[in-house]
Design a protein around this motif. Sequence first.
Motif, short mmCIF file in Angstrom:
data_model
loop_
_atom_site.label_atom_id
_atom_site.label_comp_id
_atom_site.label_asym_id
_atom_site.label_seq_id
_atom_site.Cartn_x
_atom_site.Cartn_y
_atom_site.Cartn_z
N PHE A 148 0.83 -1.20 0.00
CA PHE A 148 0.00 0.00 0.00
C PHE A 148 0.87 1.26 0.00
O PHE A 148 0.64 2.18 -0.78
CB PHE A 148 -0.94 0.02 1.20
N ALA A 149 1.87 1.29 0.86
CA ALA A 149 2.75 2.46 0.96
C ALA A 149 3.47 2.70 -0.37
O ALA A 149 3.60 3.85 -0.81
CB ALA A 149 3.74 2.28 2.09
N PHE A 150 3.92 1.63 -1.02
CA PHE A 150 4.59 1.77 -2.31
C PHE A 150 3.63 2.33 -3.36
O PHE A 150 3.96 3.26 -4.10
CB PHE A 150 5.16 0.44 -2.79
N LYS A 207 9.98 3.98 1.53
CA LYS A 207 10.88 3.42 2.56
C LYS A 207 11.66 4.52 3.27
O LYS A 207 11.90 4.43 4.47
CB LYS A 207 11.85 2.42 1.93
N LYS A 208 12.02 5.54 2.52
CA LYS A 208 12.81 6.64 3.09
C LYS A 208 12.07 7.30 4.27
O LYS A 208 12.69 7.71 5.24
CB LYS A 208 13.09 7.68 2.01
N PHE A 209 10.74 7.36 4.16
CA PHE A 209 9.95 8.02 5.19
C PHE A 209 9.23 7.03 6.10
O PHE A 209 8.40 7.43 6.90
CB PHE A 209 8.95 8.98 4.54
N ASN A 210 9.56 5.74 5.94
CA ASN A 210 9.05 4.69 6.83
C ASN A 210 7.51 4.64 6.85
O ASN A 210 6.90 4.40 7.89
CB ASN A 210 9.60 4.91 8.24
N ARG A 224 4.72 3.23 9.72
CA ARG A 224 3.80 4.22 10.31
C ARG A 224 2.36 3.77 10.14
O ARG A 224 1.53 3.95 11.06
CB ARG A 224 4.05 5.59 9.67
N LEU A 225 2.02 3.18 8.99
CA LEU A 225 0.68 2.65 8.77
C LEU A 225 0.40 1.47 9.71
O LEU A 225 -0.69 1.35 10.26
CB LEU A 225 0.50 2.23 7.32
#
Length: 82
Positions: free
Chosen positions: A61-63, A71-74, A78-79
């Motif tokens: 989802f983050a990607f 990934k840089k902002f983790n 965080r989700l």
Amino acid sequence: MMHFLKIQKPLWKAHQLVKSVDEFWNYMKESEENQIKAMVSFIKLNKKMYNALITSDWETFAFCYNGAGYKKFNYAERLRKA
């Protein structure tokens, strides 16, 4: 240049095509509800992202939502913690 973005309207109305950046900007400024509707519509239009959300696959989802820099902002972690 014309941009087309599908915005989900309430269930009793059909989808609306937003034809310009200015029209989209004005729609988003109207309310938080419009922003949420736009986000939901954006997620539902991307089957991979939508499936990742409903299965709690936060990496995918983050990607899909943030791109390769997630990934840089983790974002996935965080989700997971949210």
